[in-house]
Motif scaffolding. Sequence first.
Motif, mmCIF file in Angstrom:
data_model
loop_
_atom_site.group_PDB
_atom_site.id
_atom_site.type_symbol
_atom_site.label_atom_id
_atom_site.label_comp_id
_atom_site.label_asym_id
_atom_site.label_seq_id
_atom_site.Cartn_x
_atom_site.Cartn_y
_atom_site.Cartn_z
ATOM 1 N N TRP A 299 13.088 -42.292 -6.247
ATOM 2 C CA TRP A 299 13.281 -41.172 -7.010
ATOM 3 C C TRP A 299 12.239 -40.249 -6.898
ATOM 4 N N LEU A 300 11.378 -40.019 -8.064
ATOM 5 C CA LEU A 300 10.200 -38.923 -8.006
ATOM 6 C C LEU A 300 9.023 -39.340 -7.078
ATOM 7 N N GLY A 301 8.740 -40.637 -7.066
ATOM 8 C CA GLY A 301 7.512 -41.165 -6.407
ATOM 9 C C GLY A 301 6.186 -40.919 -6.913
ATOM 10 N N THR A 302 5.147 -41.019 -6.529
ATOM 11 C CA THR A 302 3.829 -40.824 -7.164
ATOM 12 C C THR A 302 3.002 -39.969 -6.238
ATOM 13 N N ASP A 303 1.661 -39.590 -6.885
ATOM 14 C CA ASP A 303 0.861 -38.731 -6.332
ATOM 15 C C ASP A 303 0.582 -38.943 -4.725
ATOM 16 N N GLY A 304 0.972 -37.982 -3.725
ATOM 17 C CA GLY A 304 0.848 -38.222 -2.413
ATOM 18 C C GLY A 304 1.986 -38.930 -1.647
ATOM 19 N N ARG A 305 2.607 -39.579 -2.514
ATOM 20 C CA ARG A 305 3.795 -40.216 -1.880
ATOM 21 C C ARG A 305 5.256 -39.929 -2.718
ATOM 22 N N PRO A 306 5.504 -38.593 -2.435
ATOM 23 C CA PRO A 306 6.964 -38.254 -3.105
ATOM 24 C C PRO A 306 7.937 -38.979 -2.634
ATOM 25 N N GLY A 307 9.006 -39.434 -3.713
ATOM 26 C CA GLY A 307 10.015 -40.218 -3.427
ATOM 27 C C GLY A 307 11.193 -39.417 -2.586
ATOM 28 N N LYS A 308 12.318 -40.134 -2.725
ATOM 29 C CA LYS A 308 13.690 -39.562 -2.279
ATOM 30 C C LYS A 308 14.100 -38.299 -2.862
ATOM 31 N N LEU A 309 13.495 -38.059 -4.162
ATOM 32 C CA LEU A 309 14.140 -36.868 -4.605
ATOM 33 C C LEU A 309 13.710 -35.620 -3.806
ATOM 34 N N LEU A 310 12.415 -35.890 -3.014
ATOM 35 C CA LEU A 310 12.053 -34.696 -2.209
ATOM 36 C C LEU A 310 13.268 -34.492 -1.263
ATOM 37 N N GLY A 311 13.854 -35.461 -0.695
ATOM 38 C CA GLY A 311 15.002 -35.275 0.112
ATOM 39 C C GLY A 311 16.151 -34.751 -0.342
ATOM 40 N N TYR A 312 16.452 -35.089 -1.612
ATOM 41 C CA TYR A 312 17.632 -34.878 -2.358
ATOM 42 C C TYR A 312 17.538 -33.149 -2.710
ATOM 43 N N VAL A 313 16.371 -32.757 -3.088
ATOM 44 C CA VAL A 313 16.133 -31.345 -3.214
ATOM 45 C C VAL A 313 16.207 -30.352 -2.024
ATOM 46 N N THR A 314 15.685 -30.854 -1.071
ATOM 47 C CA THR A 314 15.584 -30.316 0.262
ATOM 48 C C THR A 314 17.081 -30.023 0.739
ATOM 49 N N ASP A 315 17.699 -31.157 0.550
ATOM 50 C CA ASP A 315 19.192 -31.247 1.101
ATOM 51 C C ASP A 315 19.938 -30.124 -0.013
ATOM 52 N N THR A 316 19.750 -30.087 -1.025
ATOM 53 C CA THR A 316 20.359 -29.258 -2.038
ATOM 54 C C THR A 316 20.341 -27.769 -1.737
ATOM 55 N N ALA A 317 18.898 -27.527 -1.348
ATOM 56 C CA ALA A 317 18.699 -26.054 -0.778
ATOM 57 C C ALA A 317 19.167 -25.733 0.394
ATOM 58 N N ARG A 318 19.442 -26.625 1.380
ATOM 59 C CA ARG A 318 20.086 -26.515 2.698
ATOM 60 C C ARG A 318 21.576 -26.114 2.123
ATOM 61 N N PHE A 319 22.193 -27.101 1.655
ATOM 62 C CA PHE A 319 23.802 -26.979 1.105
ATOM 63 C C PHE A 319 23.853 -25.662 0.815
ATOM 64 N N LEU A 320 23.317 -25.263 -0.182
ATOM 65 C CA LEU A 320 23.421 -24.015 -0.987
ATOM 66 C C LEU A 320 23.185 -22.781 0.363
ATOM 67 N N ALA A 321 22.217 -22.979 1.060
ATOM 68 C CA ALA A 321 22.123 -22.098 1.990
ATOM 69 C C ALA A 321 23.182 -22.035 2.980
ATOM 70 N N GLU A 322 23.934 -22.995 3.368
ATOM 71 C CA GLU A 322 25.112 -23.216 4.139
ATOM 72 C C GLU A 322 26.156 -22.189 3.426
ATOM 73 N N GLN A 323 26.476 -22.654 2.000
ATOM 74 C CA GLN A 323 27.428 -22.061 1.487
ATOM 75 C C GLN A 323 26.997 -20.670 0.775
ATOM 76 N N ARG A 324 26.281 -19.992 1.721
ATOM 77 C CA ARG A 324 25.716 -18.756 1.341
ATOM 78 C C ARG A 324 25.356 -18.404 0.105
ATOM 79 N N GLN A 325 24.763 -19.436 -0.866
ATOM 80 C CA GLN A 325 24.307 -19.143 -2.184
ATOM 81 C C GLN A 325 22.975 -18.876 -2.097
ATOM 82 N N LEU A 326 22.107 -18.988 -0.730
ATOM 83 C CA LEU A 326 20.812 -18.614 -0.762
ATOM 84 C C LEU A 326 20.815 -18.101 0.660
ATOM 85 N N ASP A 327 19.630 -17.124 0.650
ATOM 86 C CA ASP A 327 19.466 -16.521 2.194
ATOM 87 C C ASP A 327 19.037 -17.590 3.168
ATOM 88 N N ALA A 328 17.924 -18.360 2.546
ATOM 89 C CA ALA A 328 17.419 -19.452 3.221
ATOM 90 C C ALA A 328 17.106 -20.596 2.702
#
Length: 349
Positions: A299-328
């Motif tokens: 999930w969140l991870g620790t200092d210097g070693r972020p967990g899978k949440l990093l990928g989840y948030v990144t994927d969420t932003a990419r999906f929103l961009a694909e759905q034209r909810q974000l410019d990029a």
Amino acid sequence: MSPVSHGASRRLLLAGALAAVSAAVTGCSSGEATASGGSRRLRIGYFAFPSGDLLVKNRKLLEKELPDYRVTWIKFDSGAAVNQAFLGKSLDIAALGSSPFARGISGGSPIPYKVAWVLDVAGENEALVARKGSGIVNVAGLRGRTVATPFASTSHYSLLAALRTAGLKPSDVKLVDLQPQAVLAAWQRGDIDAAYVWLPTLDELRRTGIQLTSSKEIGAAGKPTLDLAVVSDDLIARDPHAISSWRKAQARALRLLRSDPDGSVAAVAAELGISAADARAQLRQGVFLTPEQVASPDWLGTDGRPGKLLGYVTDTARFLAEQRQLDAAPAEDTVRKAFYLKGLSDDLK
């Protein structure tokens, strides 16, 4: 749905921030503000939604950690309003869904905050419900129908994911932007055919509706959503001790959800103004991690070693961009910099 201009949306957020600041001071619009005494201040945004956050508030766990602080709790109805309040510099800490967080850190002028905790993982407490008698029995049946959800929320993100899985584009349905209470009113008037929303409004819709899918199912299919907690960059710079104390209070709340279920139910019932039976049923629909799981690589991870949440948030932003909810979508490194994990391991001891 038409493309969203990120510059325009940011200007709207800045304009709306003035209203959020007013709400934080007066208790209007976004909800009432409650405070306890002290000299230094902490302004905390929360949702009327079953989670450890309500235990922290009800049991005054943070006030016990920080007796010399003036803690103000401000209720919000949506992540979009929380983002506006951070832009208006009227919040120090707040609950925020993973989708509005992904939006907030996107673009050339990201909101100055960072994720510092995971409140819960969306389960059956967020879902898509269609009106009984509408003839809609699955997500594909929403074609041409009117569907409401709070835009820029985790429910909005999950709805878009559900539509795509069913082979529908957002333009194949009539999407209506409504906050939870407005969703319920529109449902009761017969103005909408379906809605994707969270508790407690969700339970009201289930009484006369049919659940088509939930955030638990969508998360299991690879698009999880979470209720996060974010802290302002200003608070990180001026008072990291307060963040540490707040994390300790949140960790205690997560432990209480397991060790004292009856007391947790009573606290949630009191905060939401519902019966103990309803509070117990609502808590069962959420997915609450242990403090150790929050800080784990899953999930969140620790200092210097972020967990899978990093990928989840990144994927969420990419999906929103694909759905034209974000410019990029932001780069993963940009998302990484929006994590505040310093001292997290020590805060769980």
